[in-house]
Scaffold this active site. Structure first.
Site, PDB file in Angstrom:
ATOM      1  N   SER A  52       0.847  -1.198   0.000  1.00 40.81           N
ATOM      2  CA  SER A  52       0.000   0.000   0.000  1.00 40.81           C
ATOM      3  C   SER A  52       0.876   1.238   0.000  1.00 40.81           C
ATOM      4  CB  SER A  52      -0.907   0.009   1.237  1.00 40.81           C
ATOM      5  OG  SER A  52      -0.130   0.098   2.420  1.00 40.81           O
ATOM      6  N   LYS A  53       0.240   2.404  -0.048  1.00 41.06           N
ATOM      7  CA  LYS A  53       0.984   3.661  -0.121  1.00 41.06           C
ATOM      8  C   LYS A  53       1.898   3.864   1.090  1.00 41.06           C
ATOM      9  CE  LYS A  53      -2.327   6.197  -3.002  1.00 41.06           C
ATOM     10  NZ  LYS A  53      -3.240   7.354  -3.083  1.00 41.06           N
ATOM     11  N   ARG A  54       1.510   3.297   2.226  1.00 39.37           N
ATOM     12  CA  ARG A  54       2.327   3.506   3.419  1.00 39.37           C
ATOM     13  C   ARG A  54       3.687   2.812   3.326  1.00 39.37           C
ATOM     14  NH1 ARG A  54       2.235  -0.765   7.070  1.00 39.37           N
ATOM     15  NH2 ARG A  54       0.718  -2.414   6.643  1.00 39.37           N
TER      16      ARG A  54
END
Length: 471
Positions: free
Chosen positions: A246-248
């Site tokens: 994910s973006k994290r």
């Protein structure tokens, strides 16, 4: 074997992410291995979310990676009439039916079902309603088109997947899915199957989040009596912590990796090894991969993104890269770090120093930062460590060092080193006590390639001028 045809079919509702790039790479390599065709289809039927910027990002990402398709791309939205035509053909064949059940009624029916196989249990009810409505169609409602799912409490559908093996789903889990909405627009399931058939796709290679879709799409293939492509569903990429990527976890867009200073050939190599293996070999060029790539070498477990490994792979390809090409790639990074356009003299110095700099860098950003001292105008800014080295007693030593270097007629690294060794001996100093101040003075840092090579590349005039600035 007939000609293999694969496709990459991204939805232009966002950037080309790393998982999509790997899917495109696997399709491309498999096709190149067998001398087939690799096609691109833009699945832009979600008009509310599809954007021209996202389409451009897909093209830019594939172009940067060096993944080429063999025909002009197909845009799915433009083929809506063809998709609807197939839905109506299935109604004529008795394989599908018009359904007037409203979304509200459908939800109520679902809630009334107590069976664990809720959707499968709705099929007979929906078909019975459809038969009644066909005799007296509701005037206030347009029908959707539903396919007739295979029936039987003990029956099951089987798919032989090149990665997942044989996968089975009971008929009771297959619903009479909508192919054509009441407003006349086709659903994703219908559009994908019709396009893959019409494009002559022989092998569908995609993420395993589409595995359940394969069974629903198989219903349409069977109903139309079309050949079913070979399926290969690739496990997804996870983050370093094992969770879904994910973006994290960091930058995910392909273009972001280009901005982070990675080379496309390194990215291809790294993505190839995310889920595909050839023994313990880590470095595999795309040329080599096209000769050995097989779907059966794809693992069944999710891969983990490892940024340290990516950096190491990139460092390998940086060292191999052609210097002229590297200089072109480096320029925007240099301009960003320098805050100005570098002059030709500085760029020539940097090019001459690339061989040594490449041995110490992992990305183009590293390379640009490491080579800034070749490009900066005098007087050079000093890092904190360099400023500590150049204290007042050392600056006095620099003045004497400048005089010694001024006697060098052939300003080459071996002559420079010889003179400085003689100079350090006279001063009863170790060579390092002379070389480090020289490095700090002519590079503004305490970390650089061989200071004697650096001085040679800068040239006598520039080296002495930089020494004079701090003496």
């Amino acid at each position: 074997m007939s000609q293999i045809v694969t496709r990459f079919a991204p939805s232009p509702t966002g950037y080309l992410h790393i998982g999509g790039a790997r899917t495109a790479l696997f399709n491309w390599l498999f096709t190149r291995h067998y001398g087939g065709k690799f096609l691109l289809r833009i699945e832009d039927t979600d008009r509310a979310r599809s954007t021209d910027a996202a389409v451009k990002a897909i093209f830019n990402g594939l172009n940067w990676l060096g993944i080429e398709f063999d025909e002009e791309p197909i845009f799915q939205f433009a083929r809506m009439n063809r998709h609807a035509e197939v839905a109506h053909e299935l109604v004529k064949r008795g394989k599908a039916y018009f359904c007037y059940t409203s979304p509200e009624d459908l939800e109520q029916l679902r809630q009334q079902q107590q069976s664990a196989n809720a959707l499968g249990g709705l099929n007979p009810i929906l078909r019975e309603r459809a038969e009644k409505d066909a005799k007296n169609p509701p005037a206030d409602r347009k029908p959707a088109v539903r396919i007739k799912a295979p029936s039987g409490n003990n029956g099951e559908m089987s798919i032989t997947d090149q990665v997942q093996g044989e996968v089975k789903v009971p008929y009771t889990q297959l619903d009479d899915m909508v192919m054509l909405r009441a407003d006349g627009t086709p659903t994703y399931m219908l559009s994908v199957v019709v396009d893959d058939h019409d494009m002559g796709i022989t092998h569908i290679i995609r993420g395993d989040d589409h595995l359940t879709n394969a069974f629903r799409q198989r219903m349409i293939y069977d109903a139309m009596e079309w050949s079913v492509p070979s399926f290969s569903h690739i496990p997804l990429i996870h983050g370093p912590d094992g969770a879904k990527l994910s973006k994290r976890h960091g930058a995910l867009a392909v273009e972001a990796y280009a901005e982070m200073g990675y080379l496309p050939e390194a990215m291809r190599n790294y993505l190839l090894r995310l889920g595909w293996g050839h023994g313990d070999t880590e470095i595999i060029t795309s040329e080599e991969a096209t000769k050995i790539f097989e779907l059966t070498d794809i693992g069944q477990s999710p891969s983990r993104m490892d940024f340290a490994k990516l950096a190491n792979v990139n460092a390998h390809y940086l060292r191999l890269a052609d210097d002229d090409r590297l200089m072109t790639l480096l320029k925007p990074f240099i301009e960003k770090e320098l805050g100005a356009t570098p002059d030709d003299v500085g760029m020539q110095r940097l090019k001459h120093g690339l061989k040594d700099l490449k041995e110490r860098a992992q990305t183009l950003i590293d390379l640009a930062k490491a080579g800034l001292f070749y490009l900066r105008q005098r007087p050079l800014p000093l890092t904190e460590d360099a400023a500590k080295v150049l204290d007042q007693p050392t600056r006095a030593l620099i003045g004497e060092m400048k005089q010694a270097l001024g006697t060098v007629t052939d300003f080459k690294h071996d002559q420079i080193e010889s003179v400085l060794k003689e100079f350090s001996a006279k001063k009863e100093l170790k060579l390092g006590k002379v070389a480090m101040p020289l490095r700090a003075a002519i590079t503004g840092t305490t970390n650089s390639p061989s200071v004697f090579h650096v001085a040679e590349i800068l040239g006598k005039e520039e080296t002495l001028a930089r020494l004079d600035d701090v003496a």
